[in-house]
Write a protein that holds these residues in place. Structure first.
Motif, PDB file in Angstrom:
ATOM      1  N   MET A 187      -7.979  11.957  -0.016  1.00  0.00           N
ATOM      2  CA  MET A 187      -7.677  11.978   1.419  1.00  0.00           C
ATOM      3  C   MET A 187      -8.646  12.872   2.184  1.00  0.00           C
ATOM      4  O   MET A 187      -8.854  12.685   3.386  1.00  0.00           O
ATOM      5  CB  MET A 187      -6.243  12.446   1.644  1.00  0.00           C
ATOM      6  CG  MET A 187      -5.197  11.374   1.385  1.00  0.00           C
ATOM      7  SD  MET A 187      -5.413   9.899   2.433  1.00  0.00           S
ATOM      8  CE  MET A 187      -5.129  10.574   4.062  1.00  0.00           C
ATOM      9  N   ARG A 188      -9.265  13.831   1.526  1.00  0.00           N
ATOM     10  CA  ARG A 188     -10.224  14.724   2.206  1.00  0.00           C
ATOM     11  C   ARG A 188     -11.424  13.948   2.740  1.00  0.00           C
ATOM     12  O   ARG A 188     -12.073  14.386   3.686  1.00  0.00           O
ATOM     13  CB  ARG A 188     -10.718  15.814   1.255  1.00  0.00           C
ATOM     14  CG  ARG A 188      -9.669  16.803   0.807  1.00  0.00           C
ATOM     15  CD  ARG A 188     -10.310  18.010   0.121  1.00  0.00           C
ATOM     16  NE  ARG A 188     -11.256  17.622  -0.910  1.00  0.00           N
ATOM     17  CZ  ARG A 188     -10.914  17.350  -2.169  1.00  0.00           C
ATOM     18  NH1 ARG A 188      -9.650  17.403  -2.529  1.00  0.00           N
ATOM     19  NH2 ARG A 188     -11.831  17.016  -3.056  1.00  0.00           N
TER      20      ARG A 188
ATOM     21  N   ASN B 275      -1.974   6.275  -4.633  1.00  0.00           N
ATOM     22  CA  ASN B 275      -3.317   6.593  -4.119  1.00  0.00           C
ATOM     23  C   ASN B 275      -3.851   5.404  -3.316  1.00  0.00           C
ATOM     24  O   ASN B 275      -4.815   4.747  -3.713  1.00  0.00           O
ATOM     25  CB  ASN B 275      -4.257   6.935  -5.267  1.00  0.00           C
ATOM     26  CG  ASN B 275      -5.623   7.422  -4.786  1.00  0.00           C
ATOM     27  OD1 ASN B 275      -5.788   7.813  -3.629  1.00  0.00           O
ATOM     28  ND2 ASN B 275      -6.605   7.401  -5.669  1.00  0.00           N
ATOM     29  N   PRO B 276      -3.251   5.119  -2.157  1.00  0.00           N
ATOM     30  CA  PRO B 276      -3.631   3.917  -1.396  1.00  0.00           C
ATOM     31  C   PRO B 276      -4.911   4.121  -0.590  1.00  0.00           C
ATOM     32  O   PRO B 276      -5.110   5.162   0.032  1.00  0.00           O
ATOM     33  CB  PRO B 276      -2.431   3.712  -0.472  1.00  0.00           C
ATOM     34  CG  PRO B 276      -1.878   5.087  -0.265  1.00  0.00           C
ATOM     35  CD  PRO B 276      -2.117   5.822  -1.550  1.00  0.00           C
TER      36      PRO B 276
ATOM     37  N   ARG C 194      -3.091   8.231   8.104  1.00  0.00           N
ATOM     38  CA  ARG C 194      -3.186   9.475   7.317  1.00  0.00           C
ATOM     39  C   ARG C 194      -1.817  10.127   7.167  1.00  0.00           C
ATOM     40  O   ARG C 194      -1.561  10.835   6.178  1.00  0.00           O
ATOM     41  CB  ARG C 194      -4.174  10.446   7.965  1.00  0.00           C
ATOM     42  CG  ARG C 194      -3.849  10.862   9.386  1.00  0.00           C
ATOM     43  CD  ARG C 194      -4.959  11.709   9.975  1.00  0.00           C
ATOM     44  NE  ARG C 194      -4.771  11.944  11.400  1.00  0.00           N
ATOM     45  CZ  ARG C 194      -5.632  12.617  12.166  1.00  0.00           C
ATOM     46  NH1 ARG C 194      -6.732  13.128  11.628  1.00  0.00           N
ATOM     47  NH2 ARG C 194      -5.397  12.776  13.447  1.00  0.00           N
ATOM     48  N   LYS C 195      -0.914   9.888   8.128  1.00  0.00           N
ATOM     49  CA  LYS C 195       0.442  10.442   8.020  1.00  0.00           C
ATOM     50  C   LYS C 195       1.199   9.817   6.853  1.00  0.00           C
ATOM     51  O   LYS C 195       2.151  10.418   6.342  1.00  0.00           O
ATOM     52  CB  LYS C 195       1.194  10.199   9.327  1.00  0.00           C
ATOM     53  CG  LYS C 195       0.638  10.961  10.514  1.00  0.00           C
ATOM     54  CD  LYS C 195       1.373  10.634  11.800  1.00  0.00           C
ATOM     55  CE  LYS C 195       1.100   9.213  12.257  1.00  0.00           C
ATOM     56  NZ  LYS C 195       1.683   8.924  13.603  1.00  0.00           N
ATOM     57  N   LYS C 196       0.791   8.629   6.441  1.00  0.00           N
ATOM     58  CA  LYS C 196       1.414   7.961   5.300  1.00  0.00           C
ATOM     59  C   LYS C 196       0.653   8.216   3.998  1.00  0.00           C
ATOM     60  O   LYS C 196       0.997   7.670   2.959  1.00  0.00           O
ATOM     61  CB  LYS C 196       1.477   6.453   5.551  1.00  0.00           C
ATOM     62  CG  LYS C 196       2.313   6.035   6.751  1.00  0.00           C
ATOM     63  CD  LYS C 196       2.276   4.525   6.915  1.00  0.00           C
ATOM     64  CE  LYS C 196       3.067   4.052   8.127  1.00  0.00           C
ATOM     65  NZ  LYS C 196       4.524   4.235   7.947  1.00  0.00           N
ATOM     66  N   GLY C 197      -0.418   9.021   4.068  1.00  0.00           N
ATOM     67  CA  GLY C 197      -1.220   9.313   2.884  1.00  0.00           C
ATOM     68  C   GLY C 197      -2.140   8.185   2.481  1.00  0.00           C
ATOM     69  O   GLY C 197      -2.561   8.104   1.322  1.00  0.00           O
TER      70      GLY C 197
ATOM     71  N   LEU D  77       0.828  -1.208   0.000  1.00  0.00           N
ATOM     72  CA  LEU D  77       0.000   0.000   0.000  1.00  0.00           C
ATOM     73  C   LEU D  77       0.861   1.257   0.000  1.00  0.00           C
ATOM     74  O   LEU D  77       0.555   2.233  -0.698  1.00  0.00           O
ATOM     75  CB  LEU D  77      -0.912   0.016   1.225  1.00  0.00           C
ATOM     76  CG  LEU D  77      -2.257  -0.694   1.143  1.00  0.00           C
ATOM     77  CD1 LEU D  77      -2.893  -0.748   2.521  1.00  0.00           C
ATOM     78  CD2 LEU D  77      -3.196  -0.016   0.154  1.00  0.00           C
ATOM     79  N   CYS D  78       1.917   1.241   0.774  1.00  0.00           N
ATOM     80  CA  CYS D  78       2.773   2.423   0.888  1.00  0.00           C
ATOM     81  C   CYS D  78       3.476   2.752  -0.426  1.00  0.00           C
ATOM     82  O   CYS D  78       3.949   3.883  -0.609  1.00  0.00           O
ATOM     83  CB  CYS D  78       3.794   2.226   2.004  1.00  0.00           C
ATOM     84  SG  CYS D  78       3.092   2.298   3.669  1.00  0.00           S
ATOM     85  N   ASN D  79       3.541   1.809  -1.343  1.00  0.00           N
ATOM     86  CA  ASN D  79       4.165   2.057  -2.647  1.00  0.00           C
ATOM     87  C   ASN D  79       3.183   2.602  -3.674  1.00  0.00           C
ATOM     88  O   ASN D  79       3.582   2.935  -4.791  1.00  0.00           O
ATOM     89  CB  ASN D  79       4.784   0.762  -3.184  1.00  0.00           C
ATOM     90  CG  ASN D  79       6.002   0.333  -2.396  1.00  0.00           C
ATOM     91  OD1 ASN D  79       6.721   1.169  -1.849  1.00  0.00           O
ATOM     92  ND2 ASN D  79       6.249  -0.970  -2.331  1.00  0.00           N
ATOM     93  N   SER D  80       1.889   2.682  -3.322  1.00  0.00           N
ATOM     94  CA  SER D  80       0.879   3.200  -4.243  1.00  0.00           C
ATOM     95  C   SER D  80       0.838   4.725  -4.182  1.00  0.00           C
ATOM     96  O   SER D  80       1.084   5.326  -3.137  1.00  0.00           O
ATOM     97  CB  SER D  80      -0.498   2.638  -3.877  1.00  0.00           C
ATOM     98  OG  SER D  80      -1.522   3.287  -4.607  1.00  0.00           O
TER      99      SER D  80
END
Length: 236
Positions: free
Chosen positions: A220-221, A128-129, A177-180, A123-126
């Motif tokens: 993210m909103r 838009n995860p 959320r800190k990781k997007g 997920l962290c490599n996407s």
């Protein structure tokens, strides 16, 4: 590059319909199922861009199975849909068993944790995860305490497990959320499945289409919410 989705509980019902709609929209689909027979059926029906993973989210070893299986095919995953679930039975306190309570908490809560742990690196490599937890209106403390379901016989275990899963969604949102990473709970609608409630009014295929369209538009909103796709926000 193809977009990629992992869907738990993918062998039947809403999970299967989600596999169909994502596959038809050109996603690489990673359906998570519990046995070889289900994996084989999916691989025959979807011979391209479908990579079944055999794992039981009720067991701790599923974390490593998910991680290893994803790494065989991709470095990233864009969407995790935690759809796997089981229904409860007992709605009278004198009949509630610890076995049923533990089983539902294990699947609806610990199963989500294990799935996220197994897929977090991907997920962290996407770019838009998104993590989507399939919850239920019955997990809403607001709705349950309002007497909306007065004289309706819903199990203790399912209501409590889904309310706990909603708290898990909030906890994941606050951390990730800190990781997007977007995190949401959804009520998929009142589905006409084998365990449907008396007021069920929506086919799983229709719900899957609404979920796809809603998830596809997320940013993210909109993270950290409880939503019924195609309807609006749900109260926690």
């Amino acid at each position: 590059m193809s977009r990629k989705v992992l869907i738990t509980g993918a062998s039947r019902g809403l999970g299967y319909e989600l596999v169909k709609v994502y596959h038809s929209n050109n996603y690489d689909v990673f359906p998570l199922v519990r046995n070889e027979e289900s994996a084989y059926k999916l691989s025959i029906e979807f011979p391209q861009k479908c990579f079944p993973i055999i794992a039981d989210i009720g067991q701790d070893n599923c974390k490593d199975i998910i991680k290893t299986s994803l790494e065989l095919h991709t470095k990233e995953i864009d969407i995790i849909i935690n759809n796997a679930g089981v229904s409860g039975k007992e709605y009278q306190i004198e009949k509630v068993t610890s076995e049923e309570m533990l089983e539902l908490f294990n699947i609806h809560c610990l199963g989500v944790i294990r799935t996220v742990q197994g897929s977090l690196d991907s997920l962290c490599n996407s770019s838009n995860p998104r993590i989507i937890n399939v919850s239920s209106r019955l997990g809403s403390l607001t709705k349950m305490s309002s007497d909306e379901f007065k004289d309706r016989y819903f199990s203790y275990s399912y209501r409590i497990a889904k309310a706990s899963q909603n708290m898990l969604t909030v906890s994941l949102y606050q951390e990730l959320r800190k990781k997007g990473i977007h995190v949401s709970s959804i009520h998929p609608g009142k589905l006409t499945t084998g365990t449907a409630s008396a007021d069920a009014d929506m086919e799983a295929s229709e719900a899957a289409r609404y979920i796809f369209e809603w998830v596809d538009s997320l940013s993210m909103r909109q993270s950290g919410k409880f939503v019924e796709p195609n309807v609006g926000d749900m109260p926690w």
